[in-house]
Design a protein around this motif. Structure first.
Motif, mmCIF file in Angstrom:
data_model
loop_
_atom_site.group_PDB
_atom_site.id
_atom_site.type_symbol
_atom_site.label_atom_id
_atom_site.label_comp_id
_atom_site.label_asym_id
_atom_site.label_seq_id
_atom_site.Cartn_x
_atom_site.Cartn_y
_atom_site.Cartn_z
ATOM 1 N N VAL A 83 106.544 47.498 53.330
ATOM 2 C CA VAL A 83 106.644 48.562 54.320
ATOM 3 C C VAL A 83 106.554 49.892 53.585
ATOM 4 N N PHE A 84 105.676 50.772 54.070
ATOM 5 C CA PHE A 84 105.435 52.067 53.434
ATOM 6 C C PHE A 84 106.277 53.151 54.096
ATOM 7 N N GLY A 85 106.742 54.077 53.273
ATOM 8 C CA GLY A 85 107.403 55.274 53.752
ATOM 9 C C GLY A 85 106.660 56.483 53.217
ATOM 10 N N ILE A 86 105.947 57.189 54.079
ATOM 11 C CA ILE A 86 105.093 58.295 53.663
ATOM 12 C C ILE A 86 105.759 59.616 54.043
ATOM 13 N N GLY A 87 105.980 60.476 53.058
ATOM 14 C CA GLY A 87 106.529 61.791 53.317
ATOM 15 C C GLY A 87 105.416 62.766 53.685
ATOM 16 N N ALA A 88 105.593 63.479 54.796
ATOM 17 C CA ALA A 88 104.539 64.372 55.285
ATOM 18 C C ALA A 88 105.160 65.617 55.895
ATOM 19 N N ALA A 89 104.316 66.627 56.103
ATOM 20 C CA ALA A 89 104.723 67.875 56.756
ATOM 21 C C ALA A 89 103.840 68.100 57.969
ATOM 22 N N ALA A 90 104.436 68.562 59.044
ATOM 23 C CA ALA A 90 103.699 68.726 60.300
ATOM 24 C C ALA A 90 102.545 69.709 60.157
ATOM 25 N N ASN A 91 102.731 70.785 59.377
ATOM 26 C CA ASN A 91 101.681 71.800 59.273
ATOM 27 C C ASN A 91 100.479 71.341 58.441
ATOM 28 N N VAL A 135 110.187 61.591 63.154
ATOM 29 C CA VAL A 135 110.776 62.851 62.717
ATOM 30 C C VAL A 135 112.019 62.517 61.894
ATOM 31 N N SER A 136 112.096 63.088 60.699
ATOM 32 C CA SER A 136 113.218 62.795 59.809
ATOM 33 C C SER A 136 114.545 63.207 60.443
ATOM 34 N N SER A 161 116.571 55.208 53.054
ATOM 35 C CA SER A 161 117.667 54.826 53.946
ATOM 36 C C SER A 161 117.204 54.746 55.392
ATOM 37 N N GLU A 162 116.376 55.680 55.802
ATOM 38 C CA GLU A 162 115.920 55.687 57.194
ATOM 39 C C GLU A 162 115.015 54.499 57.491
ATOM 40 N N ILE A 163 114.259 54.056 56.511
ATOM 41 C CA ILE A 163 113.439 52.852 56.713
ATOM 42 C C ILE A 163 114.337 51.637 56.905
ATOM 43 N N ILE A 164 115.377 51.532 56.088
ATOM 44 C CA ILE A 164 116.293 50.392 56.228
ATOM 45 C C ILE A 164 116.921 50.388 57.618
ATOM 46 N N ARG A 165 117.328 51.553 58.088
ATOM 47 C CA ARG A 165 117.939 51.611 59.428
ATOM 48 C C ARG A 165 116.903 51.361 60.520
ATOM 49 N N ALA A 166 115.681 51.830 60.300
ATOM 50 C CA ALA A 166 114.633 51.662 61.311
ATOM 51 C C ALA A 166 114.185 50.214 61.422
ATOM 52 N N ALA A 239 116.861 48.532 48.004
ATOM 53 C CA ALA A 239 116.842 49.499 49.097
ATOM 54 C C ALA A 239 118.119 49.400 49.936
ATOM 55 N N LEU A 240 118.609 48.183 50.137
ATOM 56 C CA LEU A 240 119.858 48.001 50.879
ATOM 57 C C LEU A 240 121.030 48.666 50.157
ATOM 58 N N GLU A 241 121.056 48.545 48.837
ATOM 59 C CA GLU A 241 122.130 49.167 48.070
ATOM 60 C C GLU A 241 122.022 50.690 48.103
ATOM 61 N N ILE A 242 120.790 51.192 48.056
ATOM 62 C CA ILE A 242 120.602 52.644 48.130
ATOM 63 C C ILE A 242 121.106 53.177 49.461
ATOM 64 N N GLU A 243 120.807 52.477 50.530
ATOM 65 C CA GLU A 243 121.201 52.943 51.867
ATOM 66 C C GLU A 243 122.719 53.077 51.978
ATOM 67 N N LYS A 244 123.455 52.218 51.291
ATOM 68 C CA LYS A 244 124.913 52.245 51.376
ATOM 69 C C LYS A 244 125.508 53.492 50.722
ATOM 70 N N MET A 245 124.863 53.991 49.668
ATOM 71 C CA MET A 245 125.488 55.057 48.885
ATOM 72 C C MET A 245 124.673 56.340 48.820
ATOM 73 N N GLN A 246 123.513 56.368 49.461
ATOM 74 C CA GLN A 246 122.608 57.486 49.224
ATOM 75 C C GLN A 246 123.159 58.831 49.693
#
Length: 500
Positions: A83-91, A135-136, A161-166, A239-246
């Motif tokens: 699963v990919f997580g791509i960081g982007a900006a609206a503009n 939207v982040s 973290s948001e990917i894990i929750r999503a 990733a699960l461990e990161i989500e717990k403490m990030q």
């Protein structure tokens, strides 16, 4: 007194004499018992035991332990496991999405693009259900004290973290093995990414990527940090461990600049080091990538970054159009893309370098492989200067001598030849001025095309010790054409330079 002593001695002597028969008797008795026991032991060993009476049948019991149940071997990692997580900006989304469309495989690739605000984008690639725009989450409560940075680094950090929750409610969540991060101007080669991830156990904690090409960037951040633009992969358990403490971790590092160094700081707290894979490319450089791409490491090409900063990879083309051309060899044999092979034309005293699927170089004279495998400096460092000591790898001048300036042939087309069971790729000369050369060597300018024939990559190639392919100059049918065979090196085959 003497008489008493005498009597005493006489009495002892008499006692000893009287006890001798008893002593002899005891010795004989012991000897008899020993012989009897020895005889009985030998008889027991040599005489088979008698069968038991019929009314008491013998029951021989064999205890057989059950074999351990075979552990099911997981299927090799496939694209559906990523699963990919791509960081982007609206503009920037309107133009940056075109980079994503180059490599995204509809209904096969899955992931999210995280934006700073909502955008109206009814077209591709949002229409594919496997790519979702999100939207982040709000990060206003987190501290950020880097003077010249941007708070967007906070929301980009939390993509993991948001990917894990999503994906927690995703029906396909159980299939996820890897979370891969990248920027909206990063071009991935998904099949090569999968090929790299197949080497690692996704049930363990892995952090896979590479650092910068420029020393100053590595010094400012870290040599053991995966730079986010080049992309990096995090195994799902990690990733699960990161989500717990990030979130608490982010609050401890308010003075850091970007998202990738915050991820790195959190992973340091978890004790997980970077596993380097040289196919992830940050490209903290300016100028022409030709020297870097034609001397690619012996590893699958995984990603390209900063494509809006560097020159188009093919001349006389726009950036997107140039990248589109790479899709032709990528479909045929992605694992061979950019892989360099070096050979020598003894008849004409030429050095030939083939970077499959991209370019061929023909150079007068004999340049050792040790030199040819070093990137030629067609690029500048992050400060836009030509400083060899700036790079975190060895480089060489584009040409040390006027006669050694290479003749370059760029990919024109590629196809699979079913009859010969090989790929056939064609490279056309790039017209550029060359200085006058006084060497009595054939001029490569007479060669207009190079044809390269290559079998498909062995599926187990990257499971073995890395080795460059070998190339061999063939007899061409046309005078203005050079034909080359590329393939695995045969036993005893050496890329031996010609004697000068």
């Amino acid at each position: 007194m003497k008489q008493l002593q005498k009597d005493y001695s006489s009495s002892d002597s008499n006692n000893i004499i009287l006890s001798l028969p008893k002593l002899v008797f005891c010795l004989l008795l012991c000897l008899f018992l020993s012989l009897s026991l020895t005889s009985f032991s030998f008889k027991s060993l040599s005489t088979p035991s008698l069968p038991p009476p019929n009314n008491h049948p013998s029951v021989t019991t064999h205890i057989t332990l059950p074999d351990p149940a075979p552990q099911p071997q997981p299927d090799p990692t496939q694209l559906r496991h990523v699963v990919f997580g791509i960081g982007a900006a609206a503009n920037k989304w309107a133009r940056r999405k075109e980079f994503i469309k180059l490599w995204w495989v509809p209904n096969a690739t899955r992931g999210y693009v995280f934006l700073d605000r909502h955008v109206d984008d009814p077209g591709d690639p949002n229409e594919h259900p496997t790519l979702q725009l999100k939207v982040s989450e709000d990060t206003s409560s987190f501290g950020y004290s880097y003077r010249h940075g941007s708070r967007s680094a906070l929301r980009m950090t939390r993509i993991v973290s948001e990917i894990i929750r999503a994906t927690g409610s995703d029906p396909g969540q159980e299939e996820i093995r890897w979370v891969v991060m990248g920027d909206d101007d990063t071009v991935f080669f998904p099949s090569n990414l999968v090929r790299v991830l197949q080497k690692y156990d996704h049930n363990k904690m892995y952090y896979i990527g590479s650092n910068s090409e420029t020393h100053v960037q590595n010094i400012n951040f870290a040599y053991d940090m995966a730079f986010g633009g080049g992309g990096f992969a995090i195994s799902y358990p990690l990733a699960l461990e990161i989500e717990k403490m990030q979130d608490s971790c982010i609050q401890r590092y308010t003075s850091l600049y970007g998202s990738d160094d915050r991820i790195h700081a959190c992973l340091a707290e978890l004790g997980v080091p970077l596993t380097k894979e040289p196919g992830f490319h940050q490209f903290d450089v300016h100028g022409n990538l030709f020297g870097l791409l034609t001397a690619h490491p012996v590893a699958p090409l995984v990603s390209l970054h900063h494509l809006e900063i560097v020159d188009p990879i093919f001349p006389y083309m726009g950036r997107l159009q140039a990248l589109q051309r790479l899709k032709i060899p990528t479909k045929l044999d992605p694992e061979s893309l950019m892989q360099q092979s070096i050979c020598y034309d003894s008849r004409r005293n030429w050095t030939i370098s083939v970077s499959w699927g991209y370019a061929v170089q023909i150079i007068r004279g004999s340049i050792p492989p040790r030199e040819m495998q070093r990137p030629a400096r067609t690029f500048f460092n992050w400060q836009n200067r030509d400083e060899p000591s700036s790079f975190s790898f060895n480089t060489r001048p584009f040409s040390k001598h006027p006669c050694e300036k290479p003749y370059i042939y760029y990919l024109f087309n590629a196809m699979f030849n079913n009859e010969a069971n090989v790929t056939a790729s064609e490279y056309v000369m790039h017209r550029m001025p060359h200085p006058w050369c006084w060497w009595p060597i054939d001029n490569p300018e007479r060669v207009h095309r190079v044809q390269v024939y290559k079998k498909l990559t062995d599926p187990h190639k990257w499971d073995e010790a890395p080795r460059r392919d070998c190339c061999r100059v063939l007899q061409a049918d046309k005078k203005n054409t050079v034909a080359i065979d590329v393939g695995e090196c045969k036993e005893g085959e050496v890329m031996e330079p010609l004697l000068s």
